[in-house]
Write an enzyme that holds these catalytic residues in place. Structure first.
Site, PDB file in Angstrom:
ATOM      1  N   VAL A 246       0.816  -1.219   0.000  1.00 46.68           N
ATOM      2  CA  VAL A 246       0.000   0.000   0.000  1.00 46.68           C
ATOM      3  C   VAL A 246       0.848   1.267   0.000  1.00 46.68           C
ATOM      4  O   VAL A 246       0.314   2.373  -0.061  1.00 46.68           O
ATOM      5  CB  VAL A 246      -0.960   0.011   1.216  1.00 46.68           C
ATOM      6  CG1 VAL A 246      -1.971  -1.104   1.096  1.00 46.68           C
ATOM      7  CG2 VAL A 246      -0.192  -0.098   2.534  1.00 46.68           C
ATOM      8  N   GLY A 247       2.168   1.113   0.094  1.00 47.38           N
ATOM      9  CA  GLY A 247       3.023   2.298   0.074  1.00 47.38           C
ATOM     10  C   GLY A 247       4.493   1.947   0.005  1.00 47.38           C
ATOM     11  O   GLY A 247       4.919   0.923   0.537  1.00 47.38           O
ATOM     12  N   LYS A 248       5.252   2.796  -0.685  1.00 47.45           N
ATOM     13  CA  LYS A 248       6.701   2.625  -0.769  1.00 47.45           C
ATOM     14  C   LYS A 248       7.363   3.955  -0.478  1.00 47.45           C
ATOM     15  O   LYS A 248       6.849   5.010  -0.849  1.00 47.45           O
ATOM     16  CB  LYS A 248       7.124   2.146  -2.166  1.00 47.45           C
ATOM     17  CG  LYS A 248       6.793   0.700  -2.467  1.00 47.45           C
ATOM     18  CD  LYS A 248       7.368   0.287  -3.810  1.00 47.45           C
ATOM     19  CE  LYS A 248       7.057  -1.177  -4.103  1.00 47.45           C
ATOM     20  NZ  LYS A 248       7.639  -1.615  -5.402  1.00 47.45           N
TER      21      LYS A 248
ATOM     22  N   ARG B  37      11.481   5.882   0.861  1.00 46.05           N
ATOM     23  CA  ARG B  37      12.937   5.789   0.855  1.00 46.05           C
ATOM     24  C   ARG B  37      13.438   4.741   1.839  1.00 46.05           C
ATOM     25  O   ARG B  37      14.507   4.172   1.676  1.00 46.05           O
ATOM     26  CB  ARG B  37      13.504   7.163   1.220  1.00 46.05           C
ATOM     27  CG  ARG B  37      14.954   7.371   0.837  1.00 46.05           C
ATOM     28  CD  ARG B  37      15.429   8.757   1.236  1.00 46.05           C
ATOM     29  NE  ARG B  37      14.426   9.787   0.944  1.00 46.05           N
ATOM     30  CZ  ARG B  37      14.548  11.051   1.324  1.00 46.05           C
ATOM     31  NH1 ARG B  37      15.601  11.435   2.004  1.00 46.05           N
ATOM     32  NH2 ARG B  37      13.614  11.929   1.037  1.00 46.05           N
TER      33      ARG B  37
ATOM     34  N   GLY C 156      11.630   1.939   2.987  1.00 41.97           N
ATOM     35  CA  GLY C 156      11.018   0.614   2.984  1.00 41.97           C
ATOM     36  C   GLY C 156       9.645   0.607   2.336  1.00 41.97           C
ATOM     37  O   GLY C 156       9.284   1.509   1.577  1.00 41.97           O
TER      38      GLY C 156
ATOM     39  N   VAL D 172       5.268  -0.495   2.931  1.00 38.45           N
ATOM     40  CA  VAL D 172       4.162  -0.782   3.853  1.00 38.45           C
ATOM     41  C   VAL D 172       3.183  -1.707   3.138  1.00 38.45           C
ATOM     42  O   VAL D 172       2.746  -1.415   2.020  1.00 38.45           O
ATOM     43  CB  VAL D 172       3.450   0.504   4.317  1.00 38.45           C
ATOM     44  CG1 VAL D 172       2.290   0.151   5.245  1.00 38.45           C
ATOM     45  CG2 VAL D 172       4.429   1.439   5.018  1.00 38.45           C
TER      46      VAL D 172
ATOM     47  N   ASP E  71      10.186  13.997  13.459  1.00 42.39           N
ATOM     48  CA  ASP E  71       9.916  13.895  12.013  1.00 42.39           C
ATOM     49  C   ASP E  71       8.415  13.973  11.754  1.00 42.39           C
ATOM     50  O   ASP E  71       7.857  13.192  10.979  1.00 42.39           O
ATOM     51  CB  ASP E  71      10.493  12.594  11.460  1.00 42.39           C
ATOM     52  CG  ASP E  71      10.568  12.592   9.926  1.00 42.39           C
ATOM     53  OD1 ASP E  71      10.549  13.686   9.335  1.00 42.39           O
ATOM     54  OD2 ASP E  71      10.643  11.506   9.329  1.00 42.39           O
TER      55      ASP E  71
ATOM     56  N   LYS F 214       5.096  -2.777   8.144  1.00 43.85           N
ATOM     57  CA  LYS F 214       6.124  -1.904   7.585  1.00 43.85           C
ATOM     58  C   LYS F 214       7.410  -2.706   7.485  1.00 43.85           C
ATOM     59  O   LYS F 214       7.928  -3.186   8.493  1.00 43.85           O
ATOM     60  CB  LYS F 214       6.328  -0.663   8.457  1.00 43.85           C
ATOM     61  CG  LYS F 214       7.307   0.337   7.857  1.00 43.85           C
ATOM     62  CD  LYS F 214       7.385   1.612   8.689  1.00 43.85           C
ATOM     63  CE  LYS F 214       8.337   2.620   8.062  1.00 43.85           C
ATOM     64  NZ  LYS F 214       8.425   3.873   8.845  1.00 43.85           N
TER      65      LYS F 214
END
EC number: 2.7.11.30
Length: 509
Positions: free
Chosen positions: A214-216, A218, A220, A222, A336, A235
């Site tokens: 569902v996500g990439k 820098r 790694g 998810v 962050d 993750k």
């Protein structure tokens, strides 16, 4: 490995042909034979006396030269007679009186072999065979040693297997028909951390099926995964971001972080897939994704806008405050904070994620735990004191004030998507109009520190009381002087007051 090196010379010694005793030692009181002598070395004599007689043929300047004679020294005869014939020279030896009279040496021809040649080839063949055998054996020993090393290295990467025992047996047991909520509720009373006990964590991790990415990013990927029919987020950290995985795992397992506006932690594990070690962090799954993605597709009314920003402020206040007691926690600064690290829940609230750079501080010991992570925060959201490197790195309050700066930028992102009088701005990241898509440290330093620019406040905000209040609040998060910025608790109280005034206004209407 040492054993293999020691075996090699022994094998070569065994494989090589051993010379006979007759070859090793000269005879005691050797018998002398009379031999025919022909050639330049004989002078005027036609015979000689020695231990061996010979007949030779050699080619000199294209002419065949025949010679006969004797070897008076045993070793000389041994060396010469053992030499196989070559295209340019051949020697035939014998023992006995006048035995070389009828012997004529012949140069080797194609297809013809001599006893000496056969012996020589046999010896060379045995040497080659023994060396090949020894190399193969050494390669096998190296393979075994490398396999042991790899297994030992894998055990080192999974230290909890040693400390808590392997969990292979647990996987087949019924963890059982418990839901994640049951397991997490039970774990609250069994330790100080937010996660499950280590063994249960590893059992849950090994039972997860990855369904879709569902996500990439820098650092790694998810994935949406499934555990006993329940969705979870996995993750998978890249190897270069191992420090972030370790930091987040350490923090969740030692600190009580259970809060509705902090991403819920389930488990952490090192697992081996496709011959590589993967670092997993398993959390609650929120299908609506990050606030960054959500704002690009969705506009907000006043209620949903306040619900989002108030929930983020509540989560940040919970991180920043130190709680004492058995269920307490140290103060934590995120370092962050940004819209990509905030997730949207089904109820419209948000939760803060990604604690890989978090800093902890305990008032009782006055100890500041910064961790050991070379990664830095997102440059677009960096506060002025971080960009000009004037931040007091040994003061915990400095890190909290950096979070407040970033919160003000997130607040601006959300407020732009709130509709008032039928008007709304497109989603844009902070400073979109003055820096490139991937700004450098220098780009941000010039804009924020040198030019002291801040995100633009649209005029239409001042015609809406809620947006006017939010604009005032975010400006108080953006002071150049860090100590002048609001605290997370003060922001939470102000947003609660704005939300209550909105409810009162609805009631009066």
């Amino acid at each position: 490995m040492v054993d293999g090196v020691m075996i090699l010379p022994v094998l070569i010694m065994i494989a090589l042909p051993s010379p006979s005793m007759e070859d090793e030692k000269p005879k005691v009181n050797p018998k002398l034979y009379m031999c025919v002598c022909e050639g330049l070395s004989c002078g005027n004599e036609d015979h000689c006396e020695g231990q061996q007689c010979f007949s030779s043929l050699s080619i000199n300047d294209g002419f065949h030269v025949y010679q006969k004679g004797c070897f008076q020294v045993y070793e000389q005869g041994k060396m010469t007679c053992k030499t196989p014939p070559s295209p340019g020279q051949a020697v035939e030896c014998c023992q006995g009186d006048w035995c070389n009279r009828n012997i004529t040496a012949q140069l080797p021809t194609k297809g013809k072999s001599f006893p000496g040649t056969q012996n020589f080839h046999l010896e060379v063949g045995l040497i080659i065979l023994s060396v090949v055998f020894a190399v193969c054996l050494l390669a096998c020993l190296l393979g075994v040693a490398l396999r042991k090393f790899k297994r030992r290295n894998q055990e080192r990467l999974n230290p909890r297997d040693v400390e808590y025992g392997t969990i292979e047996g647990l996987i087949t047991t019924n963890v059982g028909d418990s839901t994640l909520a049951d397991l997490l509720d039970h774990s609250c009373t069994s330790g100080s951390g937010s996660g499950l006990p280590f063994l249960v964590q590893r059992t849950v991790a090994r039972q997860i099926t990855l369904l879709e990415c569902v996500g990439k990013g820098r650092y790694g990927e998810v994935w949406r995964g499934s555990w006993q029919g329940e969705n979870v987020a996995v993750k998978i950290f890249s190897s270069r971001d191992e420090k972030s995985w370790f930091r987040e795992t350490e923090l969740y397992n030692t600190v009580m972080l259970r809060h509705e506006n902090i991403l819920g932690f389930i488990a952490s594990d090192m697992t081996s897939r496709h011959s590589s070690t993967q670092l997993w962090l398993i959390t609650h799954y929120h299908e609506m994704g990050s606030l960054y993605d959500y704002l690009q597709l969705t506009t907000l009314d006043t209620v949903s806008c306040l619900r989002i920003v108030l929930s983020i402020a509540s989560g940040l206040a919970h991180l920043h405050i130190e709680i004492f007691g058995t269920q307490g926690k140290p103060a934590i600064a995120h370092r962050d904070l940004k819209s990509k690290n905030i997730l949207v829940k089904k109820n419209g609230q948000c939760c803060i994620a990604d604690l890989g750079l978090a800093v902890m501080h305990s008032q009782s010991t006055n100890q500041l735990d910064v961790g050991n992570n070379p990664r830095v925060g997102t440059k677009r959201y960096m506060a002025p004191e971080v960009l000009d490197e004037t931040i007091q790195v040994d003061c915990f309050d400095s890190y909290k004030r950096v979070d407040i700066w970033a919160f003000g930028l997130v607040l601006w992102e959300v407020a732009r998507r709130m509709v008032s009088n039928g008007i709304v701005e497109d989603y844009k990241p902070p400073f979109y109009d003055v820096v490139p898509n991937d700004p450098s440290f220098e780009d941000m330093r010039k804009v924020v520190c040198v030019d002291q620019q801040r995100p633009n406040i649209p005029n239409r905000w001042f015609s809406d009381p809620t947006l006017t209040s939010l604009a005032k609040l975010m400006k108080e998060c953006w002071y150049q002087n860090p100590s002048a910025r609001l605290t997370a608790l003060r922001i939470k109280k102000t947003l609660t007051k704005i939300d209550n005034s909105l409810d009162k206004l609805k009631t009066d209407c």
